[in-house]
Design an enzyme around this catalytic site. Structure first.
Site, PDB file in Angstrom:
ATOM      1  N   GLU A 240      -3.674   7.572  -3.693  1.00 24.41           N
ATOM      2  CA  GLU A 240      -3.606   6.242  -3.098  1.00 24.41           C
ATOM      3  C   GLU A 240      -3.316   5.194  -4.166  1.00 24.41           C
ATOM      4  OE1 GLU A 240      -6.313   4.694   0.402  1.00 24.41           O
ATOM      5  OE2 GLU A 240      -7.211   4.171  -1.516  1.00 24.41           O
TER       6      GLU A 240
ATOM      7  N   TYR B  16       0.853  -1.185   0.000  1.00 21.16           N
ATOM      8  CA  TYR B  16       0.000   0.000   0.000  1.00 21.16           C
ATOM      9  C   TYR B  16       0.889   1.235   0.000  1.00 21.16           C
ATOM     10  CZ  TYR B  16      -3.156   3.659   1.571  1.00 21.16           C
ATOM     11  OH  TYR B  16      -3.878   4.817   1.650  1.00 21.16           O
TER      12      TYR B  16
END
Ligand code: ADP
Ligand code: MG
Length: 390
Positions: free
Chosen positions: A197, A109
């Protein structure tokens, strides 16, 4: 302002952040032709909506033939996708992204957000990337690593390497990971983003890091200098009342209560919402009509607030400085006459030309409840709502 994954990936390409080959499609035939152009024998068809959690909701499908690309696209377009992030009503799919399917060795991530507390852009990363990052953050926060960026220095190689080693990326990928982070940061800064993101940032085909998912959100107050980003706006994804309001210079945010609020000034609007909440009911919206609100603007404000079926009572709270109460009163009279409003309206006026404002209200012969102070207006609104409910 949010954008679609395919638009974000286009932006990433421009900045040199690696993404899979792919393109957007509006129809099954277009999707099949995109797949053909990409080549190979495995593709991913991804529903394009402004919400994550698509994988688990059936909005991301791996397929092995152009025929399947066509079939899945046909199934997805026009369907309503309900994910963890859409709310129960879901979101209508109007387009898909078709891209090359890669073999994933590991999912990480990577994100950039603005930490409002420290007023710094903050890099966030985790070795537990993929579809359950929210769960990781809740159950094992130690798996989420962050690094604050000093705006005078920018994101440094040292900080990137620190993150890369903390999330256990193999040393042979350090160089490319650091480059990727710096490019993402450049894109974030250039475009006045609020968040970026990549989940997952994936190690693919045993050889390189790629952004398999991409999501960015931009500062609405900076759009005047971000024409390229403004062009990416998809109004279908936004609340139609909010779009309508912004077209009339009104600042409107839909909420879930029953007291429709029409207020001038963002601070006063926030205070009005707080006081309604304090007396035990919920505002149906935030609405700032701004300074110098013309009668037309007030009439539009009424119309937009009334489009929400949850609104049972309207509270209008104006403290006129730049505004003038007589103008506001004219707007109210026009709105109430034009729109046949069958619900209690609580009005509080104060400031410039207040006597004139009340005079116009009195002469109009319209039915309304007069309030003297914000607190008084909120109490009367809540009382009127309770009476309706009982
Ligand atoms: P969401 O976050 O909305 O669920 P993602 O784009 O993250 O959607 O896709 C969900 C999952 O699908 C990813 O975690 C990844 O495992 C897989 N996936 C997405 N794109 C690809 C791709 N191009 N190749 C292979 N797998 C992919
Ligand atoms: Mg994702």
């Amino acid at each position: 302002m949010d954008i679609h994954e395919y638009q974000c990936k286009e932006l990433f390409r421009h900045y040199g952040v690696p993404v899979p080959d792919g393109n957007m499609a509006f129809s099954p035939d277009q999707a099949a032709s995109v797949a053909e152009k990409i080549g190979g024998d495995r593709w991913v068809v991804k529903a394009q909506i402004h919400a994550g959690g698509r994988g688990k909701a059936g909005g991301v499908k791996v397929v092995n033939s152009c025929d399947e690309v066509r079939k899945i696209t046909d199934h997805l377009i026009g369907s309503t996708l309900v994910t963890k992030q859409t709310g129960a009503q879901g979101k209508l799919v109007n387009r898909v992204l078709v891209e090359k399917a890669h073999n994933i060795d590991k999912e990480y991530y990577l994100g950039l957000v603005i930490d409002r507390l420290t007023q710094r852009i903050t890099l966030i990363a985790s070795e537990e990337g993929g579809m359950d990052i929210e769960e990781v953050a809740e159950k094992d926060p130690s798996k989420i690593i962050s690094e604050r960026v000093d705006p005078a220095v920018g994101l440094t190689d040292f900080q990137c390497r620190k993150i890369v080693s903390a999330i256990n990326i193999e040393p042979k990928y350090f160089g490319s990971a650091v480059k990727l982070m710096r490019k993402l940061y450049r894109c974030f800064r250039d475009k006045d983003a609020l968040s970026a993101e990549i989940n997952p940032l994936a190690l693919i085909d045993g050889e390189r890091l790629v952004a398999l998912d991409a999501k960015m959100s931009f500062d609405g107050n900076a759009l005047h200098r971000q024409a390229e980003i403004t062009d990416l706006r998809d109004l279908n994804e936004e609340d139609s009342k909010e779009v309508d309001a912004s077209g009339h210079g009104l600042n409107y945010i839909a909420l879930d209560g029953n007291v429709g609020c029409i207020v001038n000034g963002a601070g006063l609007a926030m205070a009005a919402m707080d006081v309604i909440d304090f007396y035990g009911e919920r505002p149906a919206n935030f609405l700032d009509v701004g300074g110098g609100a013309s009668p037309d603007k007030i009439a539009n404000a009424f119309r937009i607030v009334l489009e929400d079926p949850n609104v049972k009572v309207i509270m209008l709270n104006i403290f006129a400085g730049i505004n003038r109460c007589d103008w506001i009163a004219e707007g109210i009279v026009q709105a109430i006459k034009d729109q046949e409003i069958n619900m209690p309206i609580i009005i509080r006026l104060a400031g410039t030309n207040v006597e004139l404002g009340w005079e116009i209200m009195e002469k109009s012969g319209l039915k309304y409840i007069r309030a003297e102070k914000l607190d008084d207006a909120a109490q009367k609104s809540v009382a009127a709502l309770r009476e309706l409910k009982s």
